[in-house]
Design an enzyme around this catalytic site. Structure first.
Site, short mmCIF file in Angstrom:
data_model
loop_
_atom_site.label_atom_id
_atom_site.label_comp_id
_atom_site.label_asym_id
_atom_site.label_seq_id
_atom_site.Cartn_x
_atom_site.Cartn_y
_atom_site.Cartn_z
N LYS A 1 49.58 -7.56 -21.47
CA LYS A 1 48.11 -7.61 -21.36
C LYS A 1 47.58 -7.58 -22.78
O LYS A 1 47.98 -6.72 -23.58
CB LYS A 1 47.57 -6.42 -20.57
CG LYS A 1 46.03 -6.43 -20.53
CD LYS A 1 45.46 -5.48 -19.51
CE LYS A 1 45.18 -4.12 -20.07
NZ LYS A 1 44.31 -3.31 -19.18
N GLN B 1 34.32 2.76 -14.63
CA GLN B 1 35.53 3.04 -13.84
C GLN B 1 35.28 3.95 -12.65
O GLN B 1 36.07 3.96 -11.70
CB GLN B 1 36.60 3.72 -14.72
CG GLN B 1 36.97 3.00 -15.99
CD GLN B 1 37.75 1.71 -15.75
OE1 GLN B 1 38.46 1.59 -14.75
NE2 GLN B 1 37.58 0.76 -16.63
P1 NAD Z 1 31.99 3.76 -19.56
O1 NAD Z 1 31.58 3.53 -20.96
O2 NAD Z 1 31.49 2.85 -18.51
O3 NAD Z 1 31.61 5.27 -19.14
C1 NAD Z 1 31.89 6.34 -20.01
C2 NAD Z 1 31.84 7.66 -19.29
O4 NAD Z 1 32.13 8.69 -20.24
C3 NAD Z 1 30.49 8.01 -18.71
O5 NAD Z 1 30.68 8.91 -17.65
C4 NAD Z 1 29.80 8.69 -19.88
O6 NAD Z 1 28.74 9.53 -19.47
C5 NAD Z 1 30.94 9.48 -20.47
N1 NAD Z 1 30.85 9.69 -21.91
C6 NAD Z 1 30.48 8.80 -22.87
N2 NAD Z 1 30.57 9.37 -24.09
C7 NAD Z 1 31.00 10.64 -23.90
C8 NAD Z 1 31.29 11.72 -24.76
N3 NAD Z 1 31.17 11.62 -26.09
N4 NAD Z 1 31.72 12.88 -24.21
C9 NAD Z 1 31.88 12.99 -22.87
N5 NAD Z 1 31.63 12.00 -22.00
C10 NAD Z 1 31.19 10.84 -22.51
O7 NAD Z 1 33.58 3.79 -19.58
P2 NAD Z 1 34.60 3.52 -18.38
O8 NAD Z 1 34.98 2.08 -18.38
O9 NAD Z 1 34.10 4.14 -17.13
O10 NAD Z 1 35.89 4.31 -18.93
C11 NAD Z 1 35.91 5.72 -18.95
C12 NAD Z 1 37.13 6.20 -19.70
O11 NAD Z 1 38.32 5.77 -19.05
C13 NAD Z 1 37.24 5.64 -21.13
O12 NAD Z 1 37.63 6.70 -21.98
C14 NAD Z 1 38.33 4.59 -21.04
O13 NAD Z 1 38.99 4.39 -22.27
C15 NAD Z 1 39.23 5.24 -20.00
N6 NAD Z 1 40.13 4.32 -19.30
C16 NAD Z 1 41.38 4.79 -19.01
C17 NAD Z 1 42.28 3.99 -18.36
C18 NAD Z 1 43.64 4.51 -18.00
O14 NAD Z 1 44.50 3.74 -17.55
N7 NAD Z 1 43.88 5.79 -18.11
C19 NAD Z 1 41.92 2.68 -17.99
C20 NAD Z 1 40.62 2.24 -18.26
C21 NAD Z 1 39.73 3.08 -18.92
#
Ligand code: NAD
Length: 325
Positions: A71, A142
């Protein structure tokens, strides 16, 4: 799949890959990883010093599922202003017998679906069977995928949710309502006191939940921490929990366990691949009061597994575009 290169658009991925397909693909690849049949190659992630972007590759090979590929993509913070998703990715699948490119598959929808599948696999195998209340920490892109997938794993009656940006919560509430679940925005003390299962899916760099807030018997899926420095929960929670992960190497380096390992609160040996539970070589939850924690770091093999399903289903249904290279 027959000869030629198969191209599967984002739109077609959404049409053909359902949550059940993603669950099965992710469960199988976690099991293959734990058996040593599938492995992830080292991840590349670079700040390219253009458009403030982070770009990289996640790749691997599943000898059991015969899935080979990568990917490629990353994060372009200026995309939202252009009407595009900030996270962009595409999956490339190769024929493991010949090295020929087999498929190009849009990776944006699949990333959300495979990430939700990972936490739902953990809930299926580790949460108490009588879990009734789901706690959601996070309300971004997510989170609705996470909620929909989790809701299929237990007979949840209610969702309690908290987000650092509370104005984002009503959208998650709409998803809960659509699923027929009661929804309440609560503070973190109430979330921990009421939730039987908690999913954290934020971009936090500091603990949002503390050990004293978690009640016995809870299953926590920490899904947001996928980078060095990110953190969603108190490391003391990991010290008091039985910790599972998708891949130990990622868990201790860039997953939620990085902090508890660094501070000496747990050791690498304390972490079990969830594939061992799926394969029946680890019993999983041992009693109703045990706290279980899944550190879902996100591995390339998950992407390849769901992209392979997308390519197969799109080919069978005639929805894929086929070209000769
Ligand atoms: P998004 O930008 O749509 O949402 C971000 C979320 O984090 C919101 O709930 C927001 O309020 C909160 N947030 C933003 N800044 C923050 C901070 N400084 N402190 C605390 N909370 C904060 O992002 P998303 O697409 O929903 O992704 C959320 C997280 O999941 C990201 O960190 C992303 O990298 C991670 N992710 C992980 C995987 C995995 O496989 N584990 C896959 C995809 C995304």
């Amino acid at each position: 799949m027959t000869d030629g290169l198969v191209i599967v658009s984002e739109e077609v991925c959404q049409q053909v890959v359902g949550r059940g397909d993603a669950f099965t693909a992710v469960e199988q690849v976690f099991a293959a990883m734990a058996r040593g049949d599938a492995y992830n190659f080292p991840v590349i992630r670079e700040a390219i010093r253009h458009a403030d972007a982070l770009y990289g590759f996640k790749s691997g090979f599943d000898r059991a599922g015969l899935t080979l590929g990568l990917k490629s993509g990353g994060y372009w913070p200026g995309n939202a202003d252009k009407g595009l998703t900030n996270h962009q990715s595409t999956v490339f699948l190769f024929d493991p017998d010949t090295g020929k490119l087999k498929a190009l598959v849009g990776g944006n929808y699949l990333t959300a679906v495979r990430t939700a599948a990972a936490s739902s696999v953990s809930i299926a195998h580790l949460a108490r069977k009588d879990a009734k209340v789901l706690g959601m920490v996070g309300a971004g892109h997510q989170s609705s995928f996470q909620l929909r997938a989790a809701a299929e794993q237990r007979a949840f009656e209610k969702v309690v949710a908290w987000n650092p940006h509370p104005e984002m919560l009503p959208k998650l509430g709409e998803v809960a309502a659509e699923l027929g679940l009661e929804f309440e925005a609560v503070d973190r003390d109430r979330l921990g006191a009421e939730a039987d299962v908690i999913i954290t899916i934020t971009s936090a760099f500091e603990p949002l939940l503390m050990a004293a807030q978690i009640k016995p018997g809870t299953h926590i899926a920490c899904m947001g921490t996928d980078t060095v420095g990110k953190q969603e929960v108190d490391p003391a929670i990991l010290a008091s929990a039985t910790v599972f992960t998708d891949e130990i190497a990622q868990s201790i380096s860039l997953g939620e366990a990085q902090h508890a390992v660094k501070s000496g609160q747990i050791r690498e040996n304390d972490i079990t691949p969830i594939g061992d539970v799926i394969n029946g070589t680890h019993p999983g939850r041992s009693d109703g009061d045990e706290i279980t924690l899944f550190d879902g770091t996100g591995v390339g093999l998950q992407d390849l597994a769901v992209a392979s399903v997308a390519a197969d289903l799109a080919s069978k249904s005639g929805a894929a575009t086929r070209v000769a290279l």
